[in-house]
Design a protein around this motif. Structure first.
Motif, PDB file in Angstrom:
ATOM      1  N   MET A  30       0.849  -1.202   0.000  1.00 30.05           N
ATOM      2  CA  MET A  30       0.000   0.000   0.000  1.00 30.05           C
ATOM      3  C   MET A  30       0.876   1.240   0.000  1.00 30.05           C
ATOM      4  SD  MET A  30      -3.073   0.881   2.628  1.00 30.05           S
ATOM      5  CE  MET A  30      -2.172   0.137   3.969  1.00 30.05           C
ATOM      6  N   ARG A  31       0.769   2.067  -1.056  1.00 28.57           N
ATOM      7  CA  ARG A  31       1.620   3.243  -1.183  1.00 28.57           C
ATOM      8  C   ARG A  31       0.921   4.432  -0.552  1.00 28.57           C
ATOM      9  NH1 ARG A  31       2.467   4.988  -6.258  1.00 28.57           N
ATOM     10  NH2 ARG A  31       4.287   6.143  -5.553  1.00 28.57           N
ATOM     11  N   LEU A  32       1.223   4.684   0.726  1.00 27.79           N
ATOM     12  CA  LEU A  32       0.555   5.760   1.446  1.00 27.79           C
ATOM     13  C   LEU A  32       1.068   7.125   1.037  1.00 27.79           C
ATOM     14  CD1 LEU A  32       0.415   4.166   4.977  1.00 27.79           C
ATOM     15  CD2 LEU A  32      -1.358   4.245   3.248  1.00 27.79           C
ATOM     16  N   THR A  33       2.241   7.170   0.387  1.00 31.23           N
ATOM     17  CA  THR A  33       2.760   8.469  -0.014  1.00 31.23           C
ATOM     18  C   THR A  33       1.932   9.083  -1.134  1.00 31.23           C
ATOM     19  OG1 THR A  33       4.279   7.317  -1.499  1.00 31.23           O
ATOM     20  CG2 THR A  33       5.123   7.931   0.664  1.00 31.23           C
ATOM     21  N   ALA A  34       1.118   8.278  -1.820  1.00 30.43           N
ATOM     22  CA  ALA A  34       0.266   8.805  -2.890  1.00 30.43           C
ATOM     23  C   ALA A  34      -0.980   9.422  -2.275  1.00 30.43           C
ATOM     24  CB  ALA A  34      -0.106   7.700  -3.865  1.00 30.43           C
ATOM     25  N   TYR A  35      -0.776  10.520  -1.552  1.00 28.71           N
ATOM     26  CA  TYR A  35      -1.868  11.138  -0.792  1.00 28.71           C
ATOM     27  C   TYR A  35      -2.873  11.796  -1.724  1.00 28.71           C
ATOM     28  CZ  TYR A  35      -4.163  14.270   2.466  1.00 28.71           C
ATOM     29  OH  TYR A  35      -5.084  14.954   3.200  1.00 28.71           O
ATOM     30  N   PHE A  36      -2.364  12.570  -2.676  1.00 32.04           N
ATOM     31  CA  PHE A  36      -3.250  13.204  -3.646  1.00 32.04           C
ATOM     32  C   PHE A  36      -3.223  12.388  -4.923  1.00 32.04           C
ATOM     33  CE2 PHE A  36      -2.458  16.758  -0.845  1.00 32.04           C
ATOM     34  CZ  PHE A  36      -3.717  17.268  -0.694  1.00 32.04           C
ATOM     35  N   CYS A  37      -4.410  11.963  -5.392  1.00 32.16           N
ATOM     36  CA  CYS A  37      -4.509  11.126  -6.575  1.00 32.16           C
ATOM     37  C   CYS A  37      -5.449  11.777  -7.568  1.00 32.16           C
ATOM     38  CB  CYS A  37      -5.044   9.740  -6.216  1.00 32.16           C
ATOM     39  SG  CYS A  37      -4.146   8.923  -4.891  1.00 32.16           S
ATOM     40  N   ALA A  38      -5.333  11.357  -8.806  1.00 32.98           N
ATOM     41  CA  ALA A  38      -6.280  11.829  -9.815  1.00 32.98           C
ATOM     42  C   ALA A  38      -7.670  11.328  -9.476  1.00 32.98           C
ATOM     43  CB  ALA A  38      -5.862  11.319 -11.189  1.00 32.98           C
ATOM     44  N   ALA A  91      -2.607  17.514   8.414  1.00 32.14           N
ATOM     45  CA  ALA A  91      -2.430  16.478   9.428  1.00 32.14           C
ATOM     46  C   ALA A  91      -2.676  15.086   8.852  1.00 32.14           C
ATOM     47  CB  ALA A  91      -3.372  16.737  10.610  1.00 32.14           C
ATOM     48  N   VAL A  92      -3.693  14.961   8.008  1.00 33.90           N
ATOM     49  CA  VAL A  92      -4.004  13.678   7.384  1.00 33.90           C
ATOM     50  C   VAL A  92      -2.882  13.257   6.453  1.00 33.90           C
ATOM     51  CG1 VAL A  92      -5.552  12.547   5.753  1.00 33.90           C
ATOM     52  CG2 VAL A  92      -6.490  13.853   7.654  1.00 33.90           C
ATOM     53  N   ARG A  93      -2.393  14.191   5.661  1.00 34.80           N
ATOM     54  CA  ARG A  93      -1.288  13.888   4.753  1.00 34.80           C
ATOM     55  C   ARG A  93      -0.077  13.359   5.521  1.00 34.80           C
ATOM     56  NH1 ARG A  93      -0.332  18.628   3.149  1.00 34.80           N
ATOM     57  NH2 ARG A  93      -1.668  18.666   1.317  1.00 34.80           N
ATOM     58  N   SER A  94       0.264  14.033   6.608  1.00 29.17           N
ATOM     59  CA  SER A  94       1.415  13.623   7.406  1.00 29.17           C
ATOM     60  C   SER A  94       1.223  12.221   7.977  1.00 29.17           C
ATOM     61  CB  SER A  94       1.640  14.631   8.531  1.00 29.17           C
ATOM     62  OG  SER A  94       2.706  14.225   9.370  1.00 29.17           O
ATOM     63  N   SER A  95       0.020  11.944   8.465  1.00 28.08           N
ATOM     64  CA  SER A  95      -0.262  10.639   9.059  1.00 28.08           C
ATOM     65  C   SER A  95      -0.181   9.527   8.024  1.00 28.08           C
ATOM     66  CB  SER A  95      -1.654  10.657   9.706  1.00 28.08           C
ATOM     67  OG  SER A  95      -1.978   9.405  10.267  1.00 28.08           O
ATOM     68  N   LEU A  96      -0.800   9.730   6.863  1.00 24.32           N
ATOM     69  CA  LEU A  96      -0.796   8.704   5.825  1.00 24.32           C
ATOM     70  C   LEU A  96       0.613   8.458   5.294  1.00 24.32           C
ATOM     71  CD1 LEU A  96      -4.009   9.623   3.814  1.00 24.32           C
ATOM     72  CD2 LEU A  96      -3.715   7.748   5.425  1.00 24.32           C
ATOM     73  N   PRO A 112      -2.315   1.576  15.028  1.00 22.38           N
ATOM     74  CA  PRO A 112      -1.390   2.698  14.788  1.00 22.38           C
ATOM     75  C   PRO A 112      -2.115   3.866  14.127  1.00 22.38           C
ATOM     76  CG  PRO A 112      -1.070   0.994  13.129  1.00 22.38           C
ATOM     77  CD  PRO A 112      -2.090   0.459  14.091  1.00 22.38           C
ATOM     78  N   VAL A 113      -2.607   4.780  14.943  1.00 21.24           N
ATOM     79  CA  VAL A 113      -3.412   5.895  14.441  1.00 21.24           C
ATOM     80  C   VAL A 113      -2.841   7.216  14.917  1.00 21.24           C
ATOM     81  CG1 VAL A 113      -5.478   4.442  14.473  1.00 21.24           C
ATOM     82  CG2 VAL A 113      -5.022   5.982  16.392  1.00 21.24           C
ATOM     83  N   ASP A 114      -3.248   8.272  14.254  1.00 19.99           N
ATOM     84  CA  ASP A 114      -2.970   9.639  14.676  1.00 19.99           C
ATOM     85  C   ASP A 114      -4.299  10.347  14.875  1.00 19.99           C
ATOM     86  OD1 ASP A 114      -0.081   9.674  14.568  1.00 19.99           O
ATOM     87  OD2 ASP A 114      -0.270   9.596  12.387  1.00 19.99           O
ATOM     88  N   LEU A 115      -4.482  10.963  16.037  1.00 16.93           N
ATOM     89  CA  LEU A 115      -5.742  11.615  16.366  1.00 16.93           C
ATOM     90  C   LEU A 115      -5.734  13.066  15.891  1.00 16.93           C
ATOM     91  CD1 LEU A 115      -6.251  10.218  19.973  1.00 16.93           C
ATOM     92  CD2 LEU A 115      -7.018   9.250  17.799  1.00 16.93           C
ATOM     93  N   SER A 150      -8.341  -2.288   0.694  1.00 16.27           N
ATOM     94  CA  SER A 150      -6.898  -2.168   0.877  1.00 16.27           C
ATOM     95  C   SER A 150      -6.424  -0.726   0.793  1.00 16.27           C
ATOM     96  CB  SER A 150      -6.158  -3.009  -0.179  1.00 16.27           C
ATOM     97  OG  SER A 150      -6.359  -2.474  -1.476  1.00 16.27           O
ATOM     98  N   ALA A 151      -7.295   0.174   0.362  1.00 16.79           N
ATOM     99  CA  ALA A 151      -6.935   1.582   0.297  1.00 16.79           C
ATOM    100  C   ALA A 151      -6.780   2.145   1.703  1.00 16.79           C
ATOM    101  CB  ALA A 151      -7.997   2.361  -0.460  1.00 16.79           C
ATOM    102  N   PRO A 152      -5.903   3.121   1.904  1.00 15.83           N
ATOM    103  CA  PRO A 152      -5.743   3.714   3.233  1.00 15.83           C
ATOM    104  C   PRO A 152      -7.026   4.378   3.697  1.00 15.83           C
ATOM    105  CG  PRO A 152      -4.593   5.000   1.575  1.00 15.83           C
ATOM    106  CD  PRO A 152      -5.009   3.737   0.902  1.00 15.83           C
ATOM    107  N   ALA A 153      -7.311   4.250   4.977  1.00 10.00           N
ATOM    108  CA  ALA A 153      -8.548   4.777   5.547  1.00 10.00           C
ATOM    109  C   ALA A 153      -8.294   6.071   6.303  1.00 10.00           C
ATOM    110  CB  ALA A 153      -9.171   3.750   6.494  1.00 10.00           C
TER     111      ALA A 153
END
Length: 327
Positions: free
Chosen positions: A1-9, A104-109, A48-51, A21-24
């Protein structure tokens, strides 16, 4: 799972959102005093979460007791993004929230973790989910006109007008919240459409923005009486912890007044007026309880019409289970 792909088309995000399987990104919502913080801490103990706080008052420093902000000890163990990020004199809008929450979401993912947005400011949740970029822009002249009307008629009167023209939107807005009443009427005047129309048009914005699936869970106590009792118990605890002293310290800041947006938060305005001598301690407490119950009612109104919930929970432990099942 490539979490660095935060912004997608957009075309990629549609496929990703239907894939487990996509990041939640978790959105944990509910009325005030329902147990959202307890649920968030339980989730953090299990995954493993970030609040990320979704609370329009917890953003402010020095406003701790009346906002039911987690204690310093809890925050040290369970860090929350977007807590203590502004001074009470500052303004903080839904647009500010979306920008900060996205970061914050970008950093966590990117770190390979799951962001959990938790709180009760439903407007912020809606803004995060739907986005704000397609809403009509502000009209300075119209805003001046609405403010002038409010000066002579009062915001409750303009809220009544909004209720006639947009009953659903008005039900979600405090009759004394001038900023939100003004914006809702502004959108109506500029477009002829209620705010809800624009939220619907941007319903897939978060998927387009994040390329991830949104796991939306609500905590709703089984009956209104139990929620009201929780509200009453929490207020008693706040008063014992020194809510009045907290507001008194804020009153000593010459930059603040009862008209400062931060001081519109439930509890702070009532205590401020008590300290002004408008009413006694018991009347103050009753006004806070009543105002908090009204906030809870509006939050439940939001949730009643909320699309996309993966589950509802009656309490914190149930909410933890529902969230973990959907990660």
């Amino acid at each position: 799972m490539r979490l660095t792909a935060y912004f997608c088309a957009a075309s990629d995000s549609i496929a990703m959102t239907s894939n487990r399987s996509a990041p939640a990104v978790v959105a944990l919502m509910g009325p005030t005093a329902a147990g959202k913080t307890d649920a968030a801490l339980g989730i953090a103990d299990s995954a493993p979460v970030d609040l990320v706080s979704v609370d329009s008052a917890m953003v402010y420093r020095r406003m701790d007791i009346g906002t039911a902000k987690p204690t310093a000890e809890v925050l040290a163990r369970y860090p929350h993004a977007l807590v203590n990020v502004r001074d009470p004199v500052d303004t903080y809008s839904a647009a500010h929230f979306v920008a900060d929450a996205d970061e914050a979401v970008r950093s966590s993912l990117t770190a390979g973790r799951t962001p959990v947005l938790v709180g009760g400011t439903m407007l912020y949740f809606r803004a995060f989910k739907a986005g704000l970029h397609r809403l009509p822009g502000a009209d300075p002249a119209l805003r001046v006109e609405l403010a002038a009307r409010a000066e002579t008629q009062g915001w409750p009167s303009l809220h009544s007008e909004l209720a006639r023209r947009d009953p659903e939107g008005a039900a979600r807005i405090d009759p004394n919240n001038g900023q939100r009443i003004q914006r809702a009427l502004e959108v109506l005047e500029l477009t002829g459409r209620p705010m809800g129309f624009w939220w619907t048009r941007t319903a897939n914005a978060v998927q387009e923005r994040l390329g991830c699936r949104l796991v939306e869970v609500a905590i709703e106590p089984p009956d209104r009486r139990s929620l009201h009792q929780r509200i009453a118990n929490r207020l008693d605890e706040m008063l014992q912890r020194g809510l009045v002293d907290e507001v008194e310290a804020l009153r000593d800041d010459p930059a603040l007044s009862i008209e400062t947006p931060a001081m519109r938060a439930v509890g702070y305005r009532q205590v401020w007026r008590h300290l002004d001598g408008d009413y006694g301690h018991d009347a103050m407490a009753e006004r806070i309880r009543a105002a908090t119950r009204q906030v809870a009612k509006r939050q439940l109104t939001w949730l009643k019409g909320w699309d996309g919930l993966v589950g509802k929970a009656v309490d914190a432990p149930t909410a933890v289970a529902v969230v973990l099942q959907n990660l």
